[in-house]
Scaffold this active site. Structure first.
Site, mmCIF file in Angstrom:
data_model
loop_
_atom_site.group_PDB
_atom_site.id
_atom_site.type_symbol
_atom_site.label_atom_id
_atom_site.label_comp_id
_atom_site.label_asym_id
_atom_site.label_seq_id
_atom_site.Cartn_x
_atom_site.Cartn_y
_atom_site.Cartn_z
ATOM 1 C CG LEU A 85 44.237 39.229 42.537
ATOM 2 C CD1 LEU A 85 45.171 38.205 41.902
ATOM 3 C CD2 LEU A 85 43.424 38.558 43.647
ATOM 4 C CG ASN A 125 41.996 34.089 43.545
ATOM 5 O OD1 ASN A 125 41.371 33.635 42.586
ATOM 6 N ND2 ASN A 125 41.966 35.366 43.869
ATOM 7 C CB CYS A 185 41.045 36.961 40.579
ATOM 8 S SG CYS A 185 40.667 38.707 40.630
ATOM 9 C CB THR A 209 33.398 38.152 40.794
ATOM 10 O OG1 THR A 209 34.759 38.209 40.374
ATOM 11 C CG2 THR A 209 33.293 38.587 42.238
ATOM 12 N N GLY A 263 28.436 33.145 46.779
ATOM 13 C CA GLY A 263 27.836 34.003 45.764
ATOM 14 C C GLY A 263 26.443 34.437 46.163
ATOM 15 C CB SER A 298 28.480 41.301 48.186
ATOM 16 O OG SER A 298 29.423 41.074 47.163
#
Ligand SMILES: Cc1cc2nc3c(=O)[nH]c(=O)nc-3n(C[C@H](O)[C@H](O)[C@H](O)COP(=O)(O)O)c2cc1C
Length: 315
Positions: free
Chosen positions: A75, A128, A131, A192, A242, A265
């Site tokens: 973060l 969020n 994480c 993730t 994802g 990604s």
């Protein structure tokens, strides 16, 4: 036929379904504007908190397989004072919707960052609570905490609030229901997956923090599965994330039940991937006479009754 890739989530009109996922490039107005020019449909900022946070030292992101990454950025972010300036600068120059991802110290800490982001011009807030390599990991593992944090942010702002959930849980449905009950306007899934890579010669963890979050190609089927599982139980929009690298990947998420998607990604390969995905999607809609993605959303569920289940006598 008028084919259109635009989609509406909680009253926000996205020109197309490709939204930048949090943490990838959404840090400076320059990088956000570059992606807007490349044709992205929405931007999610890096998760921002109350103060500058350096995160973990390098190596904090490694490619462990083609298009598959492990990161423990932790973060890292410039803090809300700096982010306010960046939100304002971005909003002056782009009309592509901006989602500001937030975290903070406790529910009120989250609410305060969200309030400031809204005032600076954010179109929506993403909380969020998932994480895997920071303190916030535990929030979306508990229905009570999920409700408490979501409600605090909902009370603080009048723009839509999206909750980002973790796949690192045995059953995500009760958590998703909790976010819905607390008034979230959409669910973003997935963050993730917890992973670890070791140096095969020494056995030493490769990331400076050790355990990190797995993203990219290897996690696509987990993300699609999560959206597929949530779709029959959740009535707010689902935003799938994802391992999306191609237009076919986007379709998989839409068939599973996503209203739109985020891409992370894949952008490490370059911005060209955005027009490539958009062209592919547009051609697919045209060829198959589909007016918009809503028409095929959730289509995978039409096959539920055809899927094999083990007969009772075999159990
Ligand atoms: C380097 C890196 C940094 C990330 N930082 C954040 C973050 O700050 N906040 C967040 O909610 N997700 C963060 N994520 C998770 C992504 O937003 C996304 O959920 C995940 O990477 C899966 O999507 P992908 O396979 O398309 O990358 C990060 C991912 C990566 C690879």
């Amino acid at each position: 036929m008028n084919n259109s890739l635009s989609c509406q989530i909680a009253g926000i009109l996205f020109p197309n379904p490709i939204i930048l996922a949090s943490g990838i490039l959404g840090i400076t107005p320059g990088s956000m504007l570059r992606l807007a020019h490349a044709g992205i449909g929405g931007i999610t900022t890096k998760t921002v908190g109350p103060r500058v946070r350096p995160g973990y030292s390098n190596p904090s992101i490694i490619e462990i397989g083609e298009g598959t990454f492990l990161n423990s950025v932790g973060l890292a972010n410039p803090g809300i004072d700096q982010m306010e300036i960046e939100i304002k600068e971005y909003k002056q120059q782009s009309s592509i919707p901006l989602i500001v991802s937030v975290f903070g110290d406790g529910p009120e800490g989250y609410a305060e960052i969200a309030r400031r982001a809204e005032k600076a011009g954010a179109d929506a807030i993403e909380i969020n609570i998932s994480c895997p390599h920071a303190e916030v990991a535990s929030i979306a593992l508990s229905e009570e905490l999920t409700i408490e944090f979501t409600k605090a942010v909902k009370r603080a702002v009048s723009i839509p609030v999206f909750a980002k959930l973790t796949p690192n849980i045995a059953d995500i449905i009760p958590i998703a229901k909790a976010t819905e009950k607390a008034g979230a306007d959409a669910i973003v899934a997935i963050n993730t997956l917890r992973g670890l890579a070791l140096d095969y010669k020494t056995g030493r963890p490769l990331l400076s923090h050790g355990i990190g979050g797995l993203s990219g190609k290897a996690i696509k089927s987990v993300g699609v599965r999560v959206i597929y599982e949530l779709y029959p139980h959740i009535s707010i929009p689902l935003i799938g994330v994802g391992g999306i690298f191609t237009w076919q990947d986007v379709l998989e998420y839409i068939y599973a039940g996503a209203s739109t998607i985020q891409i992370g990604s894949a952008l490490f390969q370059g911005d060209e991937i955005i027009p490539e995905i958009l062209d592919g999607l547009f051609e697919f809609l045209k060829e198959n006479q589909i007016e918009n993605l809503n028409q095929i959303r959730g289509k995978a569920h039409e096959y539920s009754s055809e899927l094999e289940v083990m007969p009772k006598e075999c159990l």
